[in-house]
Design an enzyme around this catalytic site. Structure first.
Site, PDB file in Angstrom:
ATOM      1  N   ARG A  90      67.417   2.026  44.513  1.00  0.00           N
ATOM      2  CA  ARG A  90      67.021   2.503  43.181  1.00  0.00           C
ATOM      3  C   ARG A  90      67.461   1.502  42.110  1.00  0.00           C
ATOM      4  NH1 ARG A  90      63.769   6.171  40.396  1.00  0.00           N
ATOM      5  NH2 ARG A  90      64.860   7.035  38.617  1.00  0.00           N
ATOM      6  N   CYS A 114      67.474   7.007  47.276  1.00  0.00           N
ATOM      7  CA  CYS A 114      67.657   8.104  48.234  1.00  0.00           C
ATOM      8  C   CYS A 114      66.597   9.185  48.002  1.00  0.00           C
ATOM      9  CB  CYS A 114      69.044   8.715  48.061  1.00  0.00           C
ATOM     10  SG  CYS A 114      70.330   7.683  48.730  1.00  0.00           S
ATOM     11  N   PRO A 120      61.124   9.465  39.691  1.00  0.00           N
ATOM     12  CA  PRO A 120      60.178   8.755  38.820  1.00  0.00           C
ATOM     13  C   PRO A 120      60.900   7.753  37.918  1.00  0.00           C
ATOM     14  CG  PRO A 120      60.603  10.953  37.979  1.00  0.00           C
ATOM     15  CD  PRO A 120      61.337  10.848  39.298  1.00  0.00           C
ATOM     16  N   ASP A 122      59.307   7.161  34.804  1.00  0.00           N
ATOM     17  CA  ASP A 122      58.499   7.321  33.576  1.00  0.00           C
ATOM     18  C   ASP A 122      59.329   7.192  32.301  1.00  0.00           C
ATOM     19  OD1 ASP A 122      59.675   9.658  34.594  1.00  0.00           O
ATOM     20  OD2 ASP A 122      58.424  10.934  33.347  1.00  0.00           O
TER      21      ASP A 122
END
Ligand code: EPZ
Length: 411
Positions: A90, A114, A120, A122
């Site tokens: 991430r 994970c 998301p 966004d």
């Protein structure tokens, strides 16, 4: 990879907590904001960090690693980030913010992370747009170009550590002034802000808002990363889950674990604060509790799965994870061990259970640690499949677990 875990009667000894994964990842990306040398101290030797280093080396950045000291020289840096490793973690999303600040453009494939529910980005992309960027999201690759520096104020739909840090990174160089009205002020965010200000950035925190005043350029720095409060909490609950254990955790910043210590004491775990550490003693009985997981300083979502396991020694307890309500994949694995753990309407219900050893599967980084605790509590020997996740975020976990007497081995 498979881990064999056998029931353990008590744990004794010392655990030395390492540098914070979730601070190290953005700090490594922050090092790309200057051509000068950056030295990061107390960097954890974990898979996510090593993968991020491979990605930035791919971009032409020079990296030297000596134990927990990283020397990064980003004399030049490419802006097309297409290494497949980006989708394995991430934290690679911080390369968007740092390359926008340094080169005013970036092309990057989607980050990973994970599987703990929707991940998301966004908020990040919206924040880049509101601070003067053009975003072209083709769903395979995201192309972002910084068009103008502007004075703007951003409010995220909900608190987001990643998006807060990414906007800070992307706006700290330039002529803009950016105010984040509802920033996530986790210790890791404050760590990145301190590093950037030590590099010459002008980031001010006032009335729970963050104001980033763009500056012309940033200089090199030597910076010590904070210790990992989630690793500390993981070992705290491991020691607290086994009766008559007495484990000393070193390199712990008490204020990063205030609520965790309150909750641990509430369920019966004896905790003594010492200089830069904690002494944890496992009680005979674990009391029930009801917990709401939320943004710092609430109880952290990254310890939710671990607390779930410990509470199988209590009567009926409840946990609501308001950050990742779908962080429930561990429940199915725990039920294989005869744990009475169910989720209904975004609440996790836990009842006293006599755990039975079994063959289970780690579904993510923190679930892997939670299953180790379950295995050490259950009668007999358990086998944890896909334990590879553990090495993404914990430094030498097998060595640290064995040092306090846990009966584990990789087979
Ligand atoms: C960071 O994830 C951490 N990861 C997570 O740690 C941690 O659990 C989480 O923050 C806690 O908030 C890293 O730092 C690499 P968020 P992140 O943005 O940035 C939603 C671990 O185990 N959201 O704070 O993904 C999101 O779905 C990992 O070390 C959007 O909807 O978390 C979540 O519900 C797991 N859109 C909430 O906001 C966005 O663009 C908070 O997410 C961003 C987030």
């Amino acid at each position: 990879m498979i881990m064999k875990v056998t029931k353990t009667n008590n744990l004794f000894g010392d655990v030395y907590i390492s540098g914070s994964k979730n601070a190290a990842l953005p700090c490594i990306c922050a090092a790309l904001l200057t051509k000068e040398q950056v030295k990061l101290i107390n960097v954890p030797d974990i898979e996510d960090v090593n993968n991020l280093l491979t990605i930035i080396k791919d971009l032409g950045v020079k990296v030297k690693k000596e134990e927990d000291i990283l020397t990064i020289s980003a004399g030049r840096v490419k802006t097309k980030v297409i290494n497949h490793l980006v989708s394995k973690l991430r934290g690679s999303y911080y390369l968007m913010g740092s390359l926008l600040a340094r080169k005013r453009k970036v092309q990057i494939i989607y980050p990973g992370g994970c599987e703990i529910g929707e991940r998301p980005i966004d908020f990040h992309l919206q924040g880049f747009k509101e601070t003067g960027c053009e975003v072209n999201d083709t769903k395979e690759i995201i192309e972002i170009t910084k068009k103008i520096d502007k004075e703007t104020s951003i409010t995220f739909p909900s608190l987001s550590m990643g998006a807060t840090i990414n906007i800070i990174l992307s706006t700290c160089i330039g002529n803009g002034i950016t105010t984040i009205t509802n920033p996530s002020l986790e210790p890791e965010t404050l760590c990145v802000i301190e590093m950037l200000n030590n590099m010459g950035a002008c980031i001010i925190i006032e009335d729970n808002k963050i104001q980033i005043n763009g500056v012309k350029k940033l200089k090199g720095v030597n910076y010590h990363i904070i210790y990992d409060r989630i690793e500390a909490g993981s070992y705290l609950f491991l020691a607290g889950s086994i009766p008559f254990s007495k484990v000393t955790l070193h390199n712990v910043d008490h204020k990063h674990l205030e609520v965790v210590i309150v909750v641990a004491r509430k369920i019966g775990i004896k905790i003594t604060k010492i200089d830069n550490g904690l002494i944890v003693e496992g009680p005979e009985k674990i009391n029930k509790t009801n917990i709401l997981i939320g943004p710092y300083p609430f109880f952290p979502t990254d310890l939710q799965q671990i607390l779930t396991v410990v509470l199988t020694r209590s009567d009926t307890s409840k946990i609501e994870d308001a950050i990742f309500p779908d962080r429930i994949a561990h429940l199915k694995e725990l039920r294989k061990m005869h744990a009475y753990v169910y989720d209904y309407n975004r609440i996790i219900y836990i009842k006293k259970s006599k755990l039975k050893s079994s063959k289970v599967k780690a579904t993510d980084l923190r679930c892997a640690f939670a299953l180790i605790i379950a295995g050490s509590m259950a009668k007999g020997t358990s086998y944890i499949m896909d334990i590879d996740y553990l090495f993404r975020g914990y430094v030498t976990p097998v060595k640290k677990l064995k040092a306090i007497g846990l009966n584990v081995e990789i087979i």
